[in-house]
Design a protein around this motif. Sequence first.
Motif, PDB file in Angstrom:
ATOM      1  N   ARG A  15     -14.306   1.689   7.611  1.00 24.86           N
ATOM      2  CA  ARG A  15     -14.833   0.784   6.588  1.00 24.86           C
ATOM      3  C   ARG A  15     -14.088   0.928   5.261  1.00 24.86           C
ATOM      4  O   ARG A  15     -13.759  -0.063   4.619  1.00 24.86           O
ATOM      5  CB  ARG A  15     -16.321   1.055   6.382  1.00 24.86           C
ATOM      6  CG  ARG A  15     -16.972   0.091   5.394  1.00 24.86           C
ATOM      7  CD  ARG A  15     -18.471   0.312   5.275  1.00 24.86           C
ATOM      8  NE  ARG A  15     -18.796   1.600   4.685  1.00 24.86           N
ATOM      9  CZ  ARG A  15     -19.331   2.612   5.329  1.00 24.86           C
ATOM     10  NH1 ARG A  15     -19.604   2.518   6.623  1.00 24.86           N
ATOM     11  NH2 ARG A  15     -19.605   3.748   4.717  1.00 24.86           N
ATOM     12  N   VAL A  16     -13.796   2.171   4.870  1.00 26.01           N
ATOM     13  CA  VAL A  16     -13.179   2.416   3.567  1.00 26.01           C
ATOM     14  C   VAL A  16     -11.680   2.153   3.596  1.00 26.01           C
ATOM     15  O   VAL A  16     -11.114   1.627   2.631  1.00 26.01           O
ATOM     16  CB  VAL A  16     -13.454   3.874   3.115  1.00 26.01           C
ATOM     17  CG1 VAL A  16     -12.767   4.173   1.787  1.00 26.01           C
ATOM     18  CG2 VAL A  16     -14.959   4.109   2.985  1.00 26.01           C
ATOM     19  N   TYR A  17     -11.021   2.492   4.715  1.00 29.62           N
ATOM     20  CA  TYR A  17      -9.568   2.312   4.830  1.00 29.62           C
ATOM     21  C   TYR A  17      -9.244   1.523   6.111  1.00 29.62           C
ATOM     22  O   TYR A  17      -8.675   2.066   7.062  1.00 29.62           O
ATOM     23  CB  TYR A  17      -8.862   3.670   4.863  1.00 29.62           C
ATOM     24  CG  TYR A  17      -8.981   4.441   3.571  1.00 29.62           C
ATOM     25  CD1 TYR A  17      -8.197   4.122   2.472  1.00 29.62           C
ATOM     26  CD2 TYR A  17      -9.887   5.486   3.446  1.00 29.62           C
ATOM     27  CE1 TYR A  17      -8.298   4.816   1.278  1.00 29.62           C
ATOM     28  CE2 TYR A  17     -10.002   6.187   2.252  1.00 29.62           C
ATOM     29  CZ  TYR A  17      -9.208   5.849   1.175  1.00 29.62           C
ATOM     30  OH  TYR A  17      -9.319   6.540  -0.002  1.00 29.62           O
ATOM     31  N   PRO A  18      -9.607   0.258   6.148  1.00 26.50           N
ATOM     32  CA  PRO A  18      -9.436  -0.518   7.385  1.00 26.50           C
ATOM     33  C   PRO A  18      -7.987  -0.713   7.807  1.00 26.50           C
ATOM     34  O   PRO A  18      -7.720  -1.011   8.963  1.00 26.50           O
ATOM     35  CB  PRO A  18     -10.101  -1.861   7.050  1.00 26.50           C
ATOM     36  CG  PRO A  18     -10.033  -1.959   5.556  1.00 26.50           C
ATOM     37  CD  PRO A  18     -10.179  -0.558   5.066  1.00 26.50           C
ATOM     38  N   ALA A  48      -6.163   8.393   1.452  1.00 20.40           N
ATOM     39  CA  ALA A  48      -6.950   8.380   2.691  1.00 20.40           C
ATOM     40  C   ALA A  48      -7.091   9.786   3.268  1.00 20.40           C
ATOM     41  O   ALA A  48      -8.167  10.180   3.724  1.00 20.40           O
ATOM     42  CB  ALA A  48      -6.319   7.440   3.715  1.00 20.40           C
ATOM     43  N   ASP A 107     -19.445   9.816  12.493  1.00 18.46           N
ATOM     44  CA  ASP A 107     -19.720   9.270  11.161  1.00 18.46           C
ATOM     45  C   ASP A 107     -18.453   9.202  10.322  1.00 18.46           C
ATOM     46  O   ASP A 107     -18.237   8.238   9.583  1.00 18.46           O
ATOM     47  CB  ASP A 107     -20.764  10.130  10.443  1.00 18.46           C
ATOM     48  CG  ASP A 107     -22.177   9.865  10.938  1.00 18.46           C
ATOM     49  OD1 ASP A 107     -22.343   8.964  11.792  1.00 18.46           O
ATOM     50  OD2 ASP A 107     -23.107  10.555  10.492  1.00 18.46           O
ATOM     51  N   TRP A 133      -9.485  11.747   1.202  1.00 16.08           N
ATOM     52  CA  TRP A 133     -10.854  11.296   1.481  1.00 16.08           C
ATOM     53  C   TRP A 133     -11.377  11.973   2.741  1.00 16.08           C
ATOM     54  O   TRP A 133     -12.532  12.431   2.777  1.00 16.08           O
ATOM     55  CB  TRP A 133     -10.865   9.777   1.631  1.00 16.08           C
ATOM     56  CG  TRP A 133     -12.211   9.189   1.909  1.00 16.08           C
ATOM     57  CD1 TRP A 133     -13.098   8.696   1.004  1.00 16.08           C
ATOM     58  CD2 TRP A 133     -12.834   9.021   3.200  1.00 16.08           C
ATOM     59  NE1 TRP A 133     -14.232   8.243   1.634  1.00 16.08           N
ATOM     60  CE2 TRP A 133     -14.098   8.423   2.977  1.00 16.08           C
ATOM     61  CE3 TRP A 133     -12.447   9.309   4.498  1.00 16.08           C
ATOM     62  CZ2 TRP A 133     -14.969   8.122   4.012  1.00 16.08           C
ATOM     63  CZ3 TRP A 133     -13.319   9.014   5.542  1.00 16.08           C
ATOM     64  CH2 TRP A 133     -14.557   8.420   5.294  1.00 16.08           C
ATOM     65  N   ARG A 190       0.823  -1.204   0.000  1.00 14.80           N
ATOM     66  CA  ARG A 190       0.000   0.000   0.000  1.00 14.80           C
ATOM     67  C   ARG A 190       0.858   1.257   0.000  1.00 14.80           C
ATOM     68  O   ARG A 190       0.571   2.228  -0.702  1.00 14.80           O
ATOM     69  CB  ARG A 190      -0.936  -0.001   1.210  1.00 14.80           C
ATOM     70  CG  ARG A 190      -2.021  -1.070   1.156  1.00 14.80           C
ATOM     71  CD  ARG A 190      -3.052  -0.819   2.236  1.00 14.80           C
ATOM     72  NE  ARG A 190      -2.459  -0.823   3.563  1.00 14.80           N
ATOM     73  CZ  ARG A 190      -2.264  -1.906   4.304  1.00 14.80           C
ATOM     74  NH1 ARG A 190      -2.626  -3.083   3.864  1.00 14.80           N
ATOM     75  NH2 ARG A 190      -1.730  -1.810   5.502  1.00 14.80           N
ATOM     76  N   GLU A 196     -17.034   5.620   8.827  1.00 12.70           N
ATOM     77  CA  GLU A 196     -16.837   5.437   7.393  1.00 12.70           C
ATOM     78  C   GLU A 196     -15.370   5.186   7.063  1.00 12.70           C
ATOM     79  O   GLU A 196     -15.055   4.357   6.205  1.00 12.70           O
ATOM     80  CB  GLU A 196     -17.340   6.661   6.639  1.00 12.70           C
ATOM     81  CG  GLU A 196     -18.849   6.844   6.692  1.00 12.70           C
ATOM     82  CD  GLU A 196     -19.302   8.053   5.900  1.00 12.70           C
ATOM     83  OE1 GLU A 196     -18.552   8.481   4.991  1.00 12.70           O
ATOM     84  OE2 GLU A 196     -20.396   8.571   6.188  1.00 12.70           O
ATOM     85  N   PHE A 197     -14.473   5.914   7.730  1.00 13.42           N
ATOM     86  CA  PHE A 197     -13.044   5.734   7.476  1.00 13.42           C
ATOM     87  C   PHE A 197     -12.610   4.304   7.782  1.00 13.42           C
ATOM     88  O   PHE A 197     -11.853   3.691   7.020  1.00 13.42           O
ATOM     89  CB  PHE A 197     -12.229   6.713   8.316  1.00 13.42           C
ATOM     90  CG  PHE A 197     -10.762   6.714   8.008  1.00 13.42           C
ATOM     91  CD1 PHE A 197     -10.251   7.575   7.052  1.00 13.42           C
ATOM     92  CD2 PHE A 197      -9.894   5.854   8.667  1.00 13.42           C
ATOM     93  CE1 PHE A 197      -8.895   7.584   6.751  1.00 13.42           C
ATOM     94  CE2 PHE A 197      -8.539   5.847   8.373  1.00 13.42           C
ATOM     95  CZ  PHE A 197      -8.033   6.715   7.410  1.00 13.42           C
ATOM     96  N   ARG A 233     -14.679  14.346   2.963  1.00 19.28           N
ATOM     97  CA  ARG A 233     -15.825  13.959   3.787  1.00 19.28           C
ATOM     98  C   ARG A 233     -16.093  14.957   4.909  1.00 19.28           C
ATOM     99  O   ARG A 233     -17.230  15.097   5.368  1.00 19.28           O
ATOM    100  CB  ARG A 233     -15.617  12.557   4.372  1.00 19.28           C
ATOM    101  CG  ARG A 233     -15.769  11.431   3.373  1.00 19.28           C
ATOM    102  CD  ARG A 233     -17.157  11.445   2.751  1.00 19.28           C
ATOM    103  NE  ARG A 233     -18.179  10.937   3.668  1.00 19.28           N
ATOM    104  CZ  ARG A 233     -19.461  11.307   3.633  1.00 19.28           C
ATOM    105  NH1 ARG A 233     -19.869  12.212   2.752  1.00 19.28           N
ATOM    106  NH2 ARG A 233     -20.324  10.789   4.488  1.00 19.28           N
TER     107      ARG A 233
END
Length: 314
Positions: free
Chosen positions: A119-122, A286, A112, A289, A88, A116-117, A293
Amino acid sequence: MHDSITLDQLRTFIAVADEGSFSAAARKLHRVQSAVSHAMANLEGQLGVVLWDRSTRIPALTEQGRVLLGAARRVCADADALSSAAQRLAGGLDPLVSLCVDAVFPLSALVDLCVEFARVYPTVELVVHTETMAAVADRVLDGTCQLGVVGPAAAAQGLERRHLTSVRMVPVAGKTHPLAAAQQHAGRVATEQLREHVQIVLSERGGARSPEQAVLSPRTWRVVDLQTKRELLCAGLGWGNLPEHMIRDDLRAGRLVRVRPEAWGEDEHLLSLAVVHRPGLVLGPAGQWVLKRLVELCCEHVGGPDVGGPEEPR
């Protein structure tokens, strides 16, 4: 020597345990059975522990083998995570994103964002700080955080600034406070009357460094977080400003009553929030993002940016 143990040996150990036999593991690994048996014998010699009971037709894990199997799985999982992280980073993904927000920033939007973070960037670490006033910019200036969300009272010299949203601040008192009853019989509350009551003010830790604003009463209680301020106001212990998004339910339920100070006029009061970062900051996917957001979630939880109206401090 334990240092000479290889990942291949550990993966072979796991394969034998998962497949149930040396021969089945050999088929899965596309090897001959003798190679698997040799790898297990070498691993036992290096560990100094018997992993397999070979007294039966199909070798079974010993008690020591069952204990070490879990350790082998953890080592291989860590190695896989290391490899994935390296890939990565080689591809430009941030290893970490750090954010500091002013206490006025809506907590629901922050929660929130974090949900969301994750979930999107575990696999990317997210570090979040909450501070008040100038302390937010300090966390960005000293490199503790990459991004900050500051209010207008915070000095942010040397930082890039981008308007994020505007938070409406509402002067309120608890339903049992004398000002709540007075407000029902008067359109505006005179400053002389406000000066008779404690004003609860949000302050900075370690003493005020931002200019003092919107203080009308000589009697003040100072707190460093909005939740404490809200609880004190609901208990009828004073009056003060709170973000509208934080107290909508309290106003509807009558726990808090809006106060209209004569000194501040009747127009809506807004507290401008902005995202700040050091000049030249390069964000990976990330971080970009998070920046995007922040704007979107503020529009959802507070209202769109540039709502208009003069700013009123806390």
